[in-house]
Design an enzyme around this catalytic site. Structure first.
Site, PDB file in Angstrom:
ATOM      1  CB  CYS A  29      17.186   8.727  20.995  1.00 29.06           C
ATOM      2  SG  CYS A  29      16.875  10.216  20.332  1.00 29.06           S
ATOM      3  CG  HIS A  83      -0.104   0.049   2.564  1.00 30.06           C
ATOM      4  ND1 HIS A  83       0.200  -1.143   2.936  1.00 30.06           N
ATOM      5  CD2 HIS A  83       0.057   0.950   3.264  1.00 30.06           C
ATOM      6  CE1 HIS A  83       0.854  -1.043   4.252  1.00 30.06           C
ATOM      7  NE2 HIS A  83       0.746   0.136   4.406  1.00 30.06           N
TER       8      HIS A  83
END
Length: 668
Positions: free
Chosen positions: A188, A65
């Protein structure tokens, strides 16, 4: 969904052997109906989406898709392949293929098709019916929801699951309830790139897997807490983080998968499958709250990995102070000259119409922001180990490190000592009447005394001597020594493109800004210059020799210009992930050249970030740009040379594959 699929968009004898050929065959039907305007352009968008993540699902299903500018209206095409086509699903090839096309920008339509289809695919009766019916018209009405699938005799929809089938499959078939719900947190150390890359990867995998997945990004811009109702309703939790998850106790009592942030980027589908498996087994996290990083990462992580995360926790909280303070100081120097550091306090002497007064104001605000670096570093290293009780002794230890001139190294040690002390105190059995005052009085008092004693009287002076030796060494760097350090820092910045080694080099440079001198400013300049090289080099290479790169890489190359110029090394990650053996050595070579030249040219930098946008604040700016350009040219030349030696090139391969597909179509 009835307008999205018709009988003309159904192929019950899909003869393609590859996923590319399957997509081309189904897309050709869309073109024939005028729903796709450019076949090759649309297929390139499908391939780009497929390159991000396989679209195969368990149970023999493939759902390629994409959103594309070549699509005129949301469309769904279906193909049934007797031989099976590999779409990357763990359990093997797919015989049911759904090609979903949505116009560019039609996010709602795209998600509506995908989520609606995914829910249907959870129903065994639905997939059994698609495999059994022999009329394209009936297939179209089944998919559109205009006809209900009847459970076939002996099908999985009405029979008990076999021993080989997972229990959760049986549950899905017996009770087609609401989709599985997952909440996730990503973070992070710097909170700039990996945090958001992991979030996007998880969200896309959630769409493909038919689950409801919402992500809380705990990035550098702060974070917006997930709706408590969403957390309460969640069936599972995913933590993809390299620093502590803030307010982790919100998720207690849920099946949880806890990994590093890169796992969220590289294998999101596996994480979703793992949390669903834990939910099926009834495995949940303990209600008692552990320290933020004690449970971080993989279950079998050693303390070396945890130590890195504790240190990165401190660095991540310190970076905003460094950025704000460094830029303010650099602006003060730019406006008022280097004598501005001798200006009197602006609280007592300030002239509203005098440029020097404004320069002094900026410089003094920046200096105060810088004064928090070491306490914040120590405080949040301790926080990473022991949560909130670690903040007080950590900040106290960091302040002592400043007082005794132990600097950045003293802050690192003080934070570790503070966190360890709090953890030790928390393990002592305390009478029930005293437990209420433990976190407010007892733990801060005892841990502060221990940290203060050790820092002032035991280890503080040796650390201060080591810090002074390091500072003197940096101040005296010249000639070959400076070049060697520049090469080493350049190699570290470009080896893992934002990973642990990159962060070590960056933390070393930022730590030098806490006690700035000529040598530490050269180190900061070399680190930023080298970190800009990998994305800039990939951008240049895709511009000069685009045929050596895939269409997706060429698109990423356009964005890499901006990322590299902004000192976001992670902009080169897509290229390194696709071809690490050619990209990473090339990036390291260019980074080493840039680091060495920056040191040779004696370029200096007081700002820890900013890329080309802080060039006016850099010492020897023209030579600094020369150093960056030289490294970029070296890296780009090497990656082009190495990729040219590979045969065939990506674009040539695509042409060969397209030709092969055409021959198959003619033969059919």
């Amino acid at each position: 969904m009835s307008s999205m699929i018709t009988a003309d968009l159904v192929d019950l004898d899909l003869s393609a052997e590859t996923k590319e050929a399957a997509a081309r065959s189904l897309a050709a039907r869309m073109v024939a109906l005028g729903r796709v305007t450019d076949l090759d352009g649309f297929l390139a968008d499908v391939a780009a989406r497929e390159a991000q993540m396989p679209t195969g699902l368990d149970g023999g299903i493939g759902i390629p898709h994409c959103r594309s500018a070549h699509v005129t209206e949301p469309t769904l095409a279906f193909g049934r392949a007797s031989q099976g086509i590999d779409f990357g699903a763990p359990d093997g090839p797919a015989d049911l293929v759904f090609l979903i096309a949505a116009p560019a920008g039609a996010d709602d339509a795209h998600l509506t098709i995908l989520s609606s289809l995914a829910r249907k695919l959870m129903d065994g009766a639905f997939t059994d019916a698609l495999r059994a019916v022999d009329s394209p018209e009936r297939v179209a009405t089944l998919i559109a929801g205009e006809e209900q699938a009847e459970p076939a005799a002996g099908s999985t929809a009405e029979s008990e699951p076999s021993a080989a089938e997972p229990a959760e499959r049986a549950e899905d078939v017996e009770r087609p309830s609401a989709p599985f719900r997952i909440v996730a947190v990503t973070s992070c150390p710097t909170g700039i790139a990996h945090t958001y890359m992991a979030a996007e990867s998880l969200e896309k995998a959630g769409e493909a897997a038919g689950v409801e997945l919402v992500v809380e990004t705990q990035g550098s811009a702060g974070f917006t807490r997930l709706d408590p109702a969403a957390v309460a309703a969640a069936d599972g939790v995913i933590f993809a983080h390299d620093v502590p998850v803030r307010e982790k106790e919100r998720f207690a009592g849920k099946p949880t998968v806890d990994v590093g942030v890169k796992a969220g980027i590289n294998r999101p589908a596996e994480l979703i499958a793992e949390v669903r498996d834990k939910a099926a087994r009834g495995e949940i996290t303990a209600a008692a709250k552990d320290t933020p990083v004690e449970q971080a990462g993989e279950p079998d992580e050693g303390y070396g990995t945890k130590l890195r995360k504790w240190l990165m926790s401190g660095v991540s909280y310190m970076v905003p102070f460094v950025a704000a303070g460094g830029l303010l100081i650099a602006l003060g120097f730019a406006i008022g000259g280097y004598e501005i550091n001798k200006a009197p306090s602006v609280a007592e002497h300030f002239g509203w119409g005098q440029a020097d007064s404004w320069a002094a104001l900026l410089f003094q605000i920046g200096g105060l922001a810088f004064s928090f670096l070491v306490p914040v570093l120590a405080g949040y290293i301790s926080y990473g180990m022991a949560d909130r009780p670690g903040l007080v002794p950590g900040f106290v230890g960091g302040a002592i490190a400043l007082t005794i001139n132990a600097g950045f190294l003293g802050g690192l040690v003080a934070g570790l000592i503070a966190g360890g002390t709090v953890l030790a105190v928390q393990r002592v059995r305390i009478p029930a009447p005293l437990r209420g005052i433990m976190p407010v009085v007892v733990i801060p008092l005892i841990s502060s005394i221990v940290v203060g004693f050790l820092m002032f009287l035991v280890i503080g002076k040796p650390i201060a001597s080591l810090q002074k030796a390091l500072t003197d060494w940096l101040s005296g760097l010249s000639g070959a020594n400076a070049l060697i350090l520049g090469v080493i820092l350049g190699l570290m910045m470009c080896f893992d493109l934002g990973g642990p080694l990159n962060k070590v080099a960056y933390a070393f440079a930022v730590g030098g800004l806490a006690t700035p001198n000529e040598g530490s400013l050269k180190v900061m300049a070399a680190v930023m210059a080298a970190g800009m090289v990998p994305p800039l080099a990939m951008a240049l290479a895709t511009t000069v020799r685009g045929k050596l790169f895939t269409r997706t890489e060429r698109e990423n190359g356009k964005a890499a210009w901006v990322l590299g110029a902004s000192f976001i090394t992670e902009g080169a990650i897509p290229f390194a992930a696709a071809d690490p053996l050619r990209v990473i050595p090339s990036a390291m070579a260019g980074g080493a050249v840039t680091g060495a030249l920056s040191m040779l040219f004696e370029c200096t930098l007081r700002a820890p970030h900013g890329g080309v946008f802080v060039i006016p604040l850099i010492g020897n700016p023209l030579l600094y740009l020369v150093a960056i350009a030289a490294g970029t040219l070296v890296s780009a030349s090497l990656v082009i040379l190495l990729k040219s030696a590979r045969k065939p090139a990506p674009e040539a391969m695509a042409t060969v594959e397209a030709g092969a597909e055409d021959k198959v179509a003619v033969a059919a």
